[in-house]
Scaffold this active site. Structure first.
Site, PDB file in Angstrom:
ATOM      1  N   HIS A 126      17.413 -18.972 -21.152  1.00 39.54           N
ATOM      2  CA  HIS A 126      17.261 -19.951 -22.340  1.00 39.54           C
ATOM      3  C   HIS A 126      18.364 -19.693 -23.238  1.00 39.54           C
ATOM      4  O   HIS A 126      18.094 -18.876 -24.041  1.00 39.54           O
ATOM      5  CB  HIS A 126      15.797 -19.775 -22.810  1.00 39.54           C
ATOM      6  CG  HIS A 126      15.148 -20.794 -23.588  1.00 39.54           C
ATOM      7  ND1 HIS A 126      13.822 -20.849 -23.634  1.00 39.54           N
ATOM      8  CD2 HIS A 126      15.549 -21.642 -24.298  1.00 39.54           C
ATOM      9  CE1 HIS A 126      13.409 -21.795 -24.565  1.00 39.54           C
ATOM     10  NE2 HIS A 126      14.530 -22.617 -25.028  1.00 39.54           N
ATOM     11  N   LEU A 127      19.285 -20.690 -23.307  1.00 36.03           N
ATOM     12  CA  LEU A 127      20.217 -20.587 -24.493  1.00 36.03           C
ATOM     13  C   LEU A 127      19.740 -20.206 -25.815  1.00 36.03           C
ATOM     14  O   LEU A 127      18.953 -20.835 -26.277  1.00 36.03           O
ATOM     15  CB  LEU A 127      21.480 -21.230 -24.107  1.00 36.03           C
ATOM     16  CG  LEU A 127      21.193 -22.778 -24.919  1.00 36.03           C
ATOM     17  CD1 LEU A 127      21.812 -22.800 -26.386  1.00 36.03           C
ATOM     18  CD2 LEU A 127      22.512 -23.727 -24.139  1.00 36.03           C
ATOM     19  N   HIS A 128      20.535 -19.491 -26.632  1.00 31.36           N
ATOM     20  CA  HIS A 128      20.046 -19.360 -28.192  1.00 31.36           C
ATOM     21  C   HIS A 128      21.084 -18.979 -28.838  1.00 31.36           C
ATOM     22  O   HIS A 128      21.956 -18.306 -28.280  1.00 31.36           O
ATOM     23  CB  HIS A 128      18.918 -18.462 -28.404  1.00 31.36           C
ATOM     24  CG  HIS A 128      19.052 -17.227 -27.596  1.00 31.36           C
ATOM     25  ND1 HIS A 128      18.984 -17.024 -26.338  1.00 31.36           N
ATOM     26  CD2 HIS A 128      19.366 -15.872 -28.033  1.00 31.36           C
ATOM     27  CE1 HIS A 128      19.246 -15.631 -25.942  1.00 31.36           C
ATOM     28  NE2 HIS A 128      19.522 -14.996 -27.148  1.00 31.36           N
ATOM     29  N   ALA A 129      21.501 -19.639 -30.161  1.00 33.90           N
ATOM     30  CA  ALA A 129      22.586 -18.989 -31.041  1.00 33.90           C
ATOM     31  C   ALA A 129      22.219 -18.221 -31.700  1.00 33.90           C
ATOM     32  O   ALA A 129      21.001 -18.306 -32.558  1.00 33.90           O
ATOM     33  CB  ALA A 129      23.045 -20.532 -31.750  1.00 33.90           C
TER      34      ALA A 129
END
Length: 169
Positions: A126-129
């Site tokens: 789950h990509l996140h910045a």
């Protein structure tokens, strides 16, 4: 002789990263489970909700005010995002930087993504910045020799500060 300073809170982080990673056979990511929990934003430290992404305080921050900008949809890589998700992700990162600057007055800000476990991603499914406020000298001996951070405020206090400083457009 290297001395060790105990940082027991990291045990939850290490244990959670292998259990909650969908690639490792777990269920949904911690972000997906948090969204499905029904808990109020104040309890989960969500500071902003958009149509496609949300911003949340990092449960294991590098510094006070450390935000994560996360798409609602669980995807591992940037090329998995829709055009609308990509646009909103970056505009929310921009707003997050503005909120962190307003709330904390840092001397600098790190913005980045760790895509995949080898790149440092603790939740690669789950990509996140990351939006991380920084100050000159904020990397003190604790992080250099003990892999420990000292944070002067609780997450709920930081979340309230960032929520109050979030740009309202």
């Amino acid at each position: 002789m290297l001395e060790r300073i105990w940082s027991g809170w990291r045990a939850a982080y290490v244990g959670a990263s292998s259990v909650t990673d969908t690639e490792a056979g777990g269920d949904a990511s911690p972000f997906t489970r948090l969204l499905a929990s029904g808990e109020p934003d104040e309890a989960t430290h969500v500071v902003h909700r958009g149509e496609h992404v949300f911003a949340i305080m990092n449960l294991f921050p590098y510094s006070s005010g450390h935000l994560l900008v996360v798409p609602y949809r669980e995807v591992p890589d940037l090329d998995d995002l829709t055009a609308a998700e990509t646009t909103e992700l970056w505009s929310t990162v921009t707003d997050g930087v503005a909120a962190v600057r307003s709330a904390y007055r840092p001397q600098g800000v790190n913005v980045g993504l760790n895509l995949g476990r080898p790149a440092g991603g603790s939740i690669p499914s789950h990509l996140h910045a990351h939006v991380v406020p920084r100050w000159t000298g904020d990397s003190n001996f604790m992080s250099s020799i003990a892999n420990t951070q000292t944070l002067p405020e609780a997450l709920d206090v930081g979340a309230a500060r960032v929520r109050a400083a979030w740009p309202h457009r």
